[in-house]
Design a protein around this motif. Structure first.
Motif, PDB file in Angstrom:
ATOM      1  N   PRO A 194       0.812  -1.220   0.000  1.00 13.39           N
ATOM      2  CA  PRO A 194       0.000   0.000   0.000  1.00 13.39           C
ATOM      3  C   PRO A 194       0.845   1.270   0.000  1.00 13.39           C
ATOM      4  O   PRO A 194       0.355   2.344  -0.349  1.00 13.39           O
ATOM      5  N   VAL A 195       2.123   1.146   0.373  1.00 14.49           N
ATOM      6  CA  VAL A 195       2.982   2.320   0.361  1.00 14.49           C
ATOM      7  C   VAL A 195       3.347   2.709  -1.068  1.00 14.49           C
ATOM      8  O   VAL A 195       3.544   3.873  -1.369  1.00 14.49           O
TER       9      VAL A 195
ATOM     10  N   ARG B 299      -2.204   8.822  -0.318  1.00 16.66           N
ATOM     11  CA  ARG B 299      -2.373   7.389  -0.143  1.00 16.66           C
ATOM     12  C   ARG B 299      -3.016   7.162   1.209  1.00 16.66           C
ATOM     13  O   ARG B 299      -2.701   7.863   2.173  1.00 16.66           O
TER      14      ARG B 299
ATOM     15  N   ILE C 175      -3.619   4.208   4.076  1.00 18.90           N
ATOM     16  CA  ILE C 175      -3.208   2.870   4.494  1.00 18.90           C
ATOM     17  C   ILE C 175      -3.966   2.472   5.735  1.00 18.90           C
ATOM     18  O   ILE C 175      -4.019   3.202   6.726  1.00 18.90           O
ATOM     19  N   GLU C 176      -4.586   1.315   5.652  1.00 24.35           N
ATOM     20  CA  GLU C 176      -5.311   0.801   6.819  1.00 24.35           C
ATOM     21  C   GLU C 176      -4.372  -0.113   7.593  1.00 24.35           C
ATOM     22  O   GLU C 176      -3.966  -1.147   7.089  1.00 24.35           O
TER      23      GLU C 176
ATOM     24  N   LEU D 287       6.850   3.684   5.213  1.00 26.05           N
ATOM     25  CA  LEU D 287       6.538   4.996   4.640  1.00 26.05           C
ATOM     26  C   LEU D 287       7.763   5.892   4.670  1.00 26.05           C
ATOM     27  O   LEU D 287       8.043   6.631   3.708  1.00 26.05           O
TER      28      LEU D 287
END
Ligand code: ATP
Ligand code: ATP
Ligand code: MG
Ligand code: MG
Lengths: 368, 519, 323, 301
Positions: free
Chosen positions: A307-308, C51, C53-54, C68
Motif C-alpha cells: 500500500p505504500v 495514499r 493505508i489501513e 513509509l
C-alpha cells in the motif's frame, strides 16, 4: 530421490507463481499497474536489507507458533488455540517485565520467558485436559479459549496493565524497561535468532530423534496400537499440549520483549490462524515449518509494503494472500486425468480411482 | 430352507446348467508404482461350482478380487460376466451387473446399525424414498432371516462379534441377488463350527448357479469344498482353474509356494521342573466389548511351556488377553511374571519385564498402517533403548529383523499399510519375538497367513519357547493348537470348562467348547 | 475505474506525497472517512499525491511507518494514541518526513518533525448527553460503544455526565457491541436497549453504528452518531458528535504547503471548532414522536452547555475506567 | 421473554443455516472451514444484486450461483488437486473477505456499506398479542427449521442419507457399497454452498438490509463450531446454533444487568466459557453412552 527434492521445491514455486499471475491478471483487468505490484512485492520482502528485516520480523511469530501447532497436529490433536496462548504468554511475560522494575536483566528476562512459556502451556492444557480426561473436542475448546484470551488482553490493556502515559486513551499496556528489550522495534536481533534456532532444533529433535517423538506420531495415528504398546497416551497428550502452548507463549514473550515493547489490545489478530496454515503447509516437520514461516513472513512483509507504493486497496492485497493459501497445498496433478485409458495400455502407472485421502478428522482406526 | 429360495422366487426352479454364470478375466494387470500386483492374469470361472483361489500372502488374490469387484482399477485387461464387459474401477457398475465382493477386512461401517448397513448396500430402486424406522427394521429382519443370521437389526456393527459381522457381510452381498460372489478369506476369522456352517451355505449358493470365488489359505479347506482350484503366485496365474482331484496336495503346496513346503515345526516336549513364568490366581475381569467376562480360578505357565486357549470366539479370550497385557483392568485376582507381581502394573511396566503380545487384529492393535515399517518396529522399547531414538540404528535393526523373517517389503520407510496381511503379521512377530521376551500372549498368530508363512510363524514360536519363553496361545484353529500346545484350556462363557494335555482328544475338547451353553 | 491509477502516472505529478495511516477501515462513515474527506480536499487544492493505508493490526504500526519513511513520503498523518510508541521509534529515523499525529497526547519530549493534535472528545459526548436527556420522552437514554476500550469508556462517562447535569432522573443504559464493524450485532444491541424504553441513543460504534441506526428506524428512536451523515439514517440521526478531523487534516496540509507548519502540540476543542455536536442537516424527523417534539428546546440546552464548556464553567469529566 | 426468544432466533438464524451446510459437508467427510467465506460472498452478492436490479429473487439466484461456483472450486482443489481441505477452507474464507471488499470498492467506488430496500418476507403478521414479536422473524428462520427437519429425515430415513453419511465415517465401506465418494462430496459441498447463500441473505437482509465489509465477523466459524458442538447431527446443530443466539441475547442483557459490577470483558467471555462447558458436558454424556471422540489429523499432511 533428487528428482523428488527438486519437485518438492518446484511445486510450491509453480503454485505460488500461478496464484500471483492469477491475481495480477485481476489487477491488470481493473487497471492497476501490474509492474508496480510486482516491484512492490519484491521490494517489500526481499530485495533490500530492510525488506529482509521485515520478512524476518514477521517470520518469527509464525515460526514459533507453527512449530507448536505442528507437534500437536502430529499427535492428532487439533489445537487451534495458538492465538490465545500467545496472548496469555505475552501478558505473563509483560507482568514479569513490569515487576522487574530495574532488577538485573539476566534475572528478569529469563523469568519472563519462563512465565510466558508456562502461561501458554497452561492455557493450552486447559483445552488439553478437557480433551484427554473427558474427550471434549479440542477444536471447540481451544478456539473458544482464544476468544477468552482476546478479551483478557483487552481488559488488562485497558485496566490493570494500562499505560499511564499521556491521557491513556489507547488500550496499550505499560512499556517494558528498555534495558529488558531483546530487540529494537525492528524485531530482528541476535537473541531472537537464537530463540528461533533453539525452537527449531528442539522441535526437530523432539519429533525425529526421541522416543517421545515416535510416540507422538503413533498416538496420533493409531491410539489403540499405542495403548497395546504401553504408550501412555495421556502423558504424550500432556506433553504435546504443553509444548504447543509453550511455543505460542514464547512467541508472545518475544513480541512483548522484542519489537513491541508493550502490548496493545488485539495485536496480531491473524497470526494464530496463519500459523495453522504454516504448520500444515510445512508438512508438520520442523524444517518445513521454518520454510513455510519464511514464505508467509515474506508475504506479510510484502503486503504491508504494497500500500505504500501502489494504489491497490488493502483488500486487493489481501486477495493475493488468500489465493496463494488457496493453491499452496494443491499438488500438481493435471486437472483432467484421462478417465478411460485405452484398453490394454502397454504402459502403466494407475492407482485406484478414488485414492484421495480422507479429509475428515478420523484416526486410522476408531478407538474402542 | 435354502437361502436363495426366498429371493429367487419362481426362478429358483431353474436348473443349474441354465442359470450358470461365467466370469472371464483377460490379461488383467495391476501395478502399484513399479510393483506388479497382478500381471497378465487370464482365467475363466463357471457358475454352479465352488471356485477356490489360493496363493501366498501378497500373491495378488485380494487384488484380483478387487479388480473384479470394481474397487481397483487395473492398468490393462478386461473382466466379463456372461460376455458382458464390466466397466473399469466402478463398484456400482460391477454391482449392477451382479458382482458382489465380501472383503476379509469388513466393509460394513462400524458406526451404522445392522439395519442401516444392510439398507446402505441395498440396490433396490428408490434411494431417495423415505422409509420408517419400522420398515427398515422389518426389511433387515427379513434379510437376516433368509440367511439365518441372528442379530438385532438395531445393534451397531461395531458392537458385534466378528462372526456375526462376517455373516452380515454375506447377508448384505446376498440381498442384491448376486450372480458373481467373491469371498476373500471368509474362513480366516471363523471358528471350526462357523467354517462348517459357512461351507454349507457356500455349497447351496453354488448349487443355485451363482459363480462363486473363494479365497482360501488352508489346503484342508481347499480339498473340503473346492470344485476348481486356481493358484496365483507373485501376481501371475500358475494354475488355471482345475479340478482339485487332479492335483495332489504336495503339488498344490509347491505350486503355491514355488518350492517344496517347509516341515512343520518341532515342539520341544513339555519342560520338567522349569520355573513358573506366569502365575495368576482367581482372575476376574469385566466383559470387553462383546466378549464374555472371565472368571478363571488360576493359571500357571512354566518356562518353555505353551498353553493353548480353545473356545468359540467371544467366550472370554479377548478379556483374558487384554487383562494379561494390561490394557483392560482386572476386577479381581493377582498376576505374577517371573515372581514379580504385575497385577496393577502398566502395560509399559509389563512389557519391560518381558511380556509380549501378538494382538487379535494386526491392523488395529498391531501396527499403525500409515506409520513406516521402522517406526512400527521401533515402537517396542528394548532394555537398551534410551530416551533418544537412534534412527539409523533403529532402521538397521528393523531391516535385519524383517530380513530374518523374510518379510516382503521394498524399504523400511514404506508405510506398514502397504504390506499384505501376512507380511504385517510377520512384522509384528519380528518386533515382539525379540530380545528380552519372557512371556508371549499370542492371539490368532497365523490368521490369514499362507502355508509357508504360517509354518514359519509356528516354527518361530516353537523356537522361542524352546529357549525358555512361556506362551499363551489363543487360536480358533484346533489343528494349530494341537500342533503347538503342551496343555489346552477350553474357555466357555469366560470359565474354564476343561483342561487337556497331549495327546488331545478332539471330541472331548469340542464338547468342552460348547459346555454350559444351552444348545 | 476511478481508482485505477498507476504508480507511474503519479510519479509525473510534482506535488508532495502524503500518506494517511488509520487503524480503522474506511467506509463506515466514521472518523477515517472524515480524515479522508479532508485529505481529498487538500489533494484537489494542492495537487498532492495521497495514499491511505489501513493498519488494522496494532503490531504492524512500526513496520508500516518505517515503510513509509523508507519510501520518502513528505508527510505522514496517523491517527490515535495507539501510534505513540510507533512514532516515537520511527520519526527520528526519518527527519525529512513531517509527521502529523491526530488524536494524540502531548509529548513530554517533543520531536522536531512531529506535530501532535489532541481533541477534547469529552465535550461532544457531554453535549450529546445534554441533548439526549432533554429530548427523551421517557426516563432512559442509551449508549452503544464499539469495543470496551479506554477511549470508549471516556466517551461514555462524558455522556453520562451530560445526562446527569441535565436531568438526574434520566437513566443511561450503556452496552458495547464487542466489535467495530458488526452492524448485525449492533442492531441487536440497540434493539435490546430500545425494547427497554430507551428512545435516544448515542452510538459510538464505528461500522456497527449502521445497525444501531437500523434498529432505531425499525423500533422508533433517535440516534446521535459519530459518523458522517448519510441519506440512510436521515430519519433518525439527529446529531453527530464528532471531532472535525476533515478540518484538521486540511488545515495541517495547507500549513505544510505554506511552509508555516511546525512541530509541537495543538488542542482542538469546542472553542476552535475542532470538535462539535453538529445538528444533522439531513434529519427529516420520522423517528420517535416524543423526542422529536422536544428537539428545539434540547438544542437550546445544548447551546447553553456548549457555552458553559467553552467558558470553563462546566468541566467535562475524563474517566477511562470501564462502565 | 418473547422478545428475548425472537432476538435469539434472529441472531441464531444465519449461524444455523450455515451450520446445516457445514453439517452436510462434514457428513460427507469434508471439514468445511469455508463457511465464513461462503456466507460473506452470499451476503455481498444478494445485496449487490438487489441494489442494482431491485429483484430479491434474482439476487438470491445470483448468490446461490456464486456460492455454487466457489463450492465447485473448493471441491476441485481438494478432490482433484489433492489440496488440504482445512487450508483450502480457511483460504476460501480469507479470499472471500478480501474479494468481497475488493469488489465493493471496484463496483461501488468505495468501501462504504451499501444499502438496499429489499427486505425478506416475514410470514407471520401478529400485530398484537403476546406472540407479536414472532412477526419479526424472516422467512429464513422458518426455512432453517424446515431444513433441519428435512436433514433429519434425509440423513436417517433415506438411503441417500446413509450413502452420504458413510462417506464421512468409512470411506472404504462407501466405496464397497458402490458410492462414488468424490461425487458425493461435490454434492454435499454444493448443498453447503446453497445453505451459506441463505445464511448470508439472512445476515444482510433480515435487519440491517445492507452489506458492509467482512460483516460476518466470524459467524461462519461459529457455525463450524456448532457442527462439532452439535455432534454432527441436525438436531444437535440446531440446538448449538440457538445456543449461540441465546448467548448473544443474554450477553447484551447481562451487560445491562451487571452494569458496573464486573468488567464488561468478563461478561463478554461468558458465552465462550459456556460453550466450553457445553462441550465438556456433551463429552461426558457421550462417554457415558460409549461414543468415542472423533479426532485426528493423520491425513492432513
Ligand atoms: N495400495 C497398495 N499400494 C501398494 N502395494 C499394494 C497395495 N495393495 C496391495 N499391494 C501389494 O500388492 C501385492 C498383492 O496384494 P494382495 O492383497 O492382492 O495379496 P493377497 O494375495 O491378497 O495376499 P494375502 O494372502 O496376504 O491376502 C502385495 O504385495 C501388496 O503389498
Ligand atoms: N483395516 C483396513 N482399512 C483400510 N484398508 C485396509 C484395511 N485392511 C486392509 N486394507 C487394504 O487392503 C489391502 C490388502 O491388505 P489386506 O490386509 O487385505 O492384505 P491381505 O494380504 O488380504 O491380508 P491377509 O493376509 O490378512 O488376508 C491393503 O493394501 C489395504 O489397502
Ligand atoms: Mg488378501
Ligand atoms: Mg489376505
Amino acid at each position: 530421490m533428487i528428482a523428488g527434492r527438486v519437485r518438492g521445491v518446484l511445486r510450491p514455486l509453480s503454485v505460488v507463481s500461478i496464484a500471483i499471475v492469477l491475481v495480477l491478471l485481476i489487477y491488470g483487468l481493473l487497471g492497476y499497474s501490474v509492474t508496480a505490484v510486482v516491484d512492490g512485492v519484491l521490494a517489500g520482502s526481499v530485495t533490500s536489507p530492510s525488506a529482509a528485516e521485515q520478512t524476518l520480523r514477521w517470520t518469527v511469530p509464525l515460526l514459533l507458533m507453527g512449530l507448536g501447532i505442528a507437534v500437536a497436529f502430529k499427535a492428532g490433536y487439533f489445537n487451534v488455540g495458538a492465538q490465545g496462548q500467545m496472548y496469555v504468554g505475552a501478558m505473563a511475560s509483560l507482568v514479569v517485565g513490569l515487576w522487574g522494575d530495574g532488577r538485573a536483566p539476566v534475572l528478569v528476562i529469563p523469568l519472563a520467558f519462563v512465565a510466558a512459556v508456562l502461561a501458554g502451556a497452561v492455557w493450552s492444557l486447559a483445552a488439553g485436559l478437557l480433551r484427554l480426561l473427558l474427550g471434549a473436542d479440542e477444536v471447540v475448546t481451544s478456539l473458544m479459549l482464544n476468544f477468552v484470551a482476546v478479551l483478557l488482553l483487552q481488559w488488562s490493556t485497558s485496566g490493570p496493565l494500562k499505560s499511564r502515559a499521556g491521557t491513556g486513551q489507547a488500550a496499550t499496556s505499560e512499556s517494558i524497561d528498555a534495558g529488558y528489550r531483546i530487540s529494537t522495534s525492528t524485531g530482528v536481533s541476535v537473541p531472537i535468532f537464537v530463540i528461533c534456532a533453539a525452537a527449531v532444533a528442539v522441535t526437530a529433535i523432539l519429533v525425529n530423534w526421541t522416543r517421545t517423538g515416535l510416540e507422538i506420531s503413533l498416538v496420533g495415528r493409531n491410539p489403540v496400537m499405542a495403548r497395546w504398546q504401553g504408550i501412555n497416551s495421556t502423558g504424550v497428550g500432556l506433553v504435546v499440549f504443553g509444548f504447543s502452548g509453550g511455543c505460542a507463549g514464547l512467541a508472545g514473550a518475544v513480541e512483548a520483549f522484542g519489537p513491541a515493547g508493550s502490548l496493545r489490545a488485539g495485536f496480531s489478530p491473524q497470526v494464530g490462524f496463519m500459523a495453522v496454515v504454516v504448520a500444515l503447509v510445512g508438512g508438520l516437520g520442523a524444517l518445513g515449518v521454518l520454510l513455510a514461516a519464511l514464505f508467509f513472513g515474506a508475504l506479510r512483509a510484502a503486503s504491508l509494503y504494497l500500500p505504500v507504493v501502489t494504489n491497490l486497496p488493502q483488500s486487493g492485497i489481501d486477495l493475493l494472500s488468500g489465493v496463494i493459501a488457496l493453491l499452496i497445498t494443491a499438488t500438481g496433478i493435471p486437472l483432467l486425468r484421462r478417465r478411460r485409458r485405452r484398453r490394454r495400455a502397454p504402459t502403466a502407472g494407475g492407482t485406484s480411482e478414488v485414492a484421495d485421502r480422507p479429509v475428515a478428522r478420523r484416526r486410522e482406526v476408531v478407538a474402542r | 430352507m435354502s437361502i436363495l429360495d426366498a429371493q429367487d422366487g419362481p426362478a429358483g426352479a431353474r436348473t443349474r446348467a441354465e442359470a450358470a454364470v461365467t466370469l472371464d478375466c483377460e490379461d488383467l494387470a495391476v501395478r502399484f508404482g513399479s510393483f506388479s500386483a497382478l500381471d497378465g492374469v487370464s482365467a475363466s470361472w463357471r457358475g454352479g461350482a465352488v471356485n477356490v483361489v489360493v496363493g501366498q500372502n501378497g500373491a495378488g488374490k485380494t487384488t484380483l478380487a478387487r479388480v473384479v469387484g470394481g474397487l481397483q482399477e487395473p492398468v490393462a485387461g478386461r473382466v466379463r460376466v456372461d460376455e458382458a464387459e464390466l466397466p473399469w474401477g466402478s463398484v456400482s457398475g460391477a454391482r449392477q451387473r451382479g458382482v458382489e465382493l465380501v472383503h476379509q477386512h469388513f466393509s460394513l461401517p462400524r458406526e451404522f446399525t445392522v439395519a442401516q448397513a444392510l439398507e446402505l448396500f441395498s440396490s433396490a430402486a428408490g434411494a431417495a424414498k423415505l422409509f420408517s424406522r419400522r420398515a427398515l427394521r422389518v426389511r433387515a429382519a427379513a434379510a437376516l432371516a433368509r440367511t439365518g443370521v441372528e442379530v438385532d437389526p438395531d445393534a451397531k456393527i461395531g458392537s458385534l462379534p466378528v462372526e456375526s459381522v462376517q455373516a452380515l457381510e454375506i447377508t448384505r452381498a446376498l440381498v442384491s441377488q448376486p450372480r458373481v460372489l467373491i469371498l476373500d478369506e471368509p474362513t480366516a476369522v471363523l471358528p471350526p463350527p462357523g467354517i462348517t456352517a459357512l461351507f454349507e451355505r457356500v455349497r447351496e449358493l453354488a448349487d443355485s448357479g451363482i459363480c462363486l470365488l473363494l479365497v482360501l489359505h488352508k489346503l484342508s479347506e481347499v480339498y473340503e469344498i473346492a470344485d476348481t482350484v486356481t493358484v496365483l503366485r507373485d501376481g501371475r496365474l500358475v494354475l488355471p482353474p482345475t479340478d482339485p482331484g487332479e492335483v495332489s496336495r504336495q503339488d498344490l503346496a509347491e505350486l503355491i509356494v514355488g518350492q517344496a513346503t517347509p516341515d512343520p515345526p518341532k515342539v520341544a516336549p513339555p519342560p520338567e521342573g522349569a520355573p513358573v513364568v506366569l502365575r495368576a490366581t482367581a482372575l476376574a475381569s469385566r466383559a470387553s466389548g462383546h466378549d464374555a467376562a472371565i472368571d478363571l480360578p488360576g493359571l500357571e505357565i512354566a518356562a518353555g511351556e505353551i498353553v493353548g486357549i480353545a473356545g468359540v470366539e467371544g467366550n472370554g479370550q479377548r478379556s483374558l488377553v487384554e487383562a494379561l497385557i494390561g490394557v483392560a483392568p482386572l476386577d479381581d485376582g493377582q498376576v505374577w511374571l517371573d515372581g514379580v507381581e504385575i497385577t496393577g502394573a502398566s502395560v509399559r511396566k509389563r512389557r519391560s519385564l518381558g511380556l509380549r503380545a501378538i494382538p487379535f487384529d494386526r491392523n488395529v492393535e498391531g501396527v499403525s498402517r500409515s506409520g513406516s515399517l521402522w517406526e512400527n518396529h521401533a515402537v517396542l522399547r528394548r532394555s537398551t533403548d534410551r530416551w533418544w531414538l537412534a534412527r539409523r540404528r533403529q532402521r538397521q535393526r528393523c531391516r535385519n529383523d524383517l530380513d530374518r523373517w523374510n518379510v516382503r517389503y521394498r524399504s523400511e520407510q514404506q508405510p506398514a499399510g502397504d504390506l499384505s496381511g501376512g507380511n504385517v503379521q510377520k512384522l509384528i512377530l519380528a518386533r515382539e519375538l525379540n530380545e528380552g521376551v519372557r512371556f508371549i500372549v499370542a492371539a490368532h498368530p497365523t490368521r490369514g497367513l499362507d502355508l509357508g508363512a504360517a509354518t514359519a510363524v509356528r516354527s518361530a514360536m516353537a523356537t522361542a519357547t524352546g529357549s525358555g519363553t512361556a506362551m499363551l496361545l489363543v487360536s480358533a484353529d484346533l489343528d494349530e493348537l494341537f500342533l503347538l500346545s503342551h496343555r489346552i484350556v477350553v474357555l466357555c462363557g469366560g470359565r474354564p470348562t476343561g483342561v487337556f494335555t497331549a495327546p488331545f482328544d478332539r471330541a472331548a475338547i469340542g464338547w468342552a467348547m460348547t459346555a454350559g451353553e444351552p444348545s | 475505474a476511478s481508482c485505477g491509477r498507476a504508480a507511474g502516472e503519479e510519479a509525473s505529478s510534482s506535488g508532495q506525497s502524503v500518506a494517511l495511516v488509520t487503524p480503522e477501515r474506511a467506509g463506515d462513515g466514521g472518523p477515517t472517512d472524515q480524515m479522508l474527506a479532508g485529505l481529498d480536499r487538500a489533494k484537489a487544492e494542492f495537487g498532492l499525491k495521497t495514499r491511505h493505508i489501513e493498519a488494522t493490526d496494532t503490531s504492524t504500526y512500526e513496520s508500516t511507518l518505517r515503510n513509509l519513511g523508507q519510501a520518502k513520503l513528505d508527510v505522514v498523518i496517523v491517527a490515535y494514541t495507539g501510534f505513540t510508541e510507533a512514532i516515537t521509534a520511527v520519526a527520528p529515523e526519518f527527519p525529512d518526513t513531517q509527521w502529523i499525529h491526530l488524536y494524540a497526547d502531548p509529548r513530554k519530549a517533543e520531536l522536531s518533525n512531529v506535530r501532535t493534535i489532541s481533541y477534547d472528545t469529552g465535550a461532544p459526548g457531554f453535549l450529546a448527553g445534554v441533548l439526549a436527556a432533554t429530548a427523551t420522552g421517557g426516563t432512559k437514554v442509551g449508549f452503544v460503544g464499539g469495543v470496551a476500550s479506554p477511549q470508549v469508556n471516556a466517551d461514555y462517562h462524558a455522556f453520562v455526565a451530560g445526562v446527569r447535569a441535565t436531568d438526574p432522573a434520566v437513566q443511561v443504559l450503556g452496552a458495547v457491541v464487542g466489535n467495530w464493524s458488526d452492524p448485525v450485532k449492533g442492531q441487536q444491541v440497540a434493539q435490546t436497549l430500545l425494547a427497554r424504553g430507551v428512545d435516544v441513543v448515542l452510538s459510538y460504534g464505528g461500522g456497527s453504528s449502521v445497525g444501531v441506526v437500523k434498529a432505531a428506524r425499525q423500533s422508533g428512536g433517535l440516534v446521535i452518531t459519530d459518523t458522517l451523515e448519510s441519506q440512510d439514517g436521515a430519519d433518525v440521526v439527529v446529531a453527530t458528535a464528532s471531532q472535525n478531523y476533515d478540518v484538521t487534516v486540511y488545515q495541517q496540509l495547507s500549513e505544510v504547503q505554506r511552509g508555516t507548519w511546525k512541530a509541537g502540540h495543538l488542542v482542538a476543542d469546542l472553542s476552535n471548532d475542532g470538535t462539535a455536536l453538529n445538528k444533522a442537516e439531513l434529519f427529516r424527523g420520522t423517528g420517535a414522536e416524543g423526542p422529536r417534539a422536544k428537539l428545539p428546546p434540547a438544542w437550546t440546552a445544548v447551546e447553553k452547555a456548549r457555552r458553559g464548556i467553552v467558558d470553563k464553567k462546566i468541566t467535562v469529566p475524563f474517566d477511562t475506567t470501564g462502565f | 421473554m418473547m422478545d428475548l426468544l425472537v432476538l435469539c432466533l434472529q441472531a441464531a438464524t444465519p449461524i444455523w443455516l450455515a451450520a446445516l451446510g457445514g453439517l452436510i459437508a462434514q457428513r460427507s467427510g469434508v471439514l468445511h472451514l469455508g463457511l465464513e467465506g461462503l456466507m460473506l460472498s452470499g451476503a455481498f452478492t444478494v445485496v449487490a444484486v438487489t441494489v442494482r436490479t431491485g429483484s430479491l429473487a434474482l439476487a438470491l439466484v445470483a448468490a446461490i450461483g456464486v456460492n455454487l461456483v466457489i463450492s465447485v472450486v473448493f471441491w476441485l482443489l481438494i478432490s482433484q488437486l489433492k489440496a488440504n481441505a482445512i487450508i483450502v477452507g480457511l483460504a476460501i474464507s480469507m479470499t472471500a473477505a478480501a474479494g468481497t471488499t475488493f469488489a465493493l470498492v471496484t463496483i461501488f467506488g468505495s468501501q462504504a456499506a451499501i444499502h438496499t430496500d429489499a427486505a425478506l418476507p416475514r410470514p407471520l403478521d401478529l400485530t398484537n398479542g403476546p406472540l407479536a414479536p414472532l412477526g419479526k422473524l424472516t422467512v429464513l428462520t422458518y426455512v432453517a427449521v424446515a431444513l433441519t427437519i428435512a436433514a433429519v429425515l434425509i440423513l436417517t430415513r433415506t438411503r441417500w442419507g446413509l450413502r452420504l453419511s458413510v462417506c464421512g465415517v468409512d470411506e472404504f465401506a462407501a466405496r464397497s457399497a458402490g458410492v462414488n465418494v468424490v461425487l458425493t462430496r461435490l454434492a454435499a459441498l454444493c448443498a453447503a454452498g446453497v445453505c451459506c447463500a441463505l445464511a448470508g441473505t439472512e445476515l444482510a437482509l433480515a435487519n440491517v438490509q445492507s452489506f458492509s465489509e467482512n460483516m460476518t465477523q466470524g459467524r461462519g466459524y461459529l457455525a463450524f463450531i456448532a457442527v462439532l458442538l452439535g455432534g454432527v447431527s441436525p438436531a444437535g446443530v440446531a440446538a448449538a446454533s440457538v445456543f449461540f443466539g441465546l448467548a448473544d441475547g443474554i450477553g447484551v442483557r447481562s451487560q445491562l444487568g451487571l452494569h458496573g459490577l464486573v468488567p464488561v470483558q468478563f461478561i463478554q467471555m461468558l458465552p465462550y466459557l459456556c460453550t466450553i462447558g457445553a462441550m465438556a458436558a456433551a463429552a461426558l454424556i457421550n462417554r457415558r453412552r460409549g461414543v468415542s471422540p472423533p479426532t485426528n489429523v493423520d491425513d492432513l499432511t
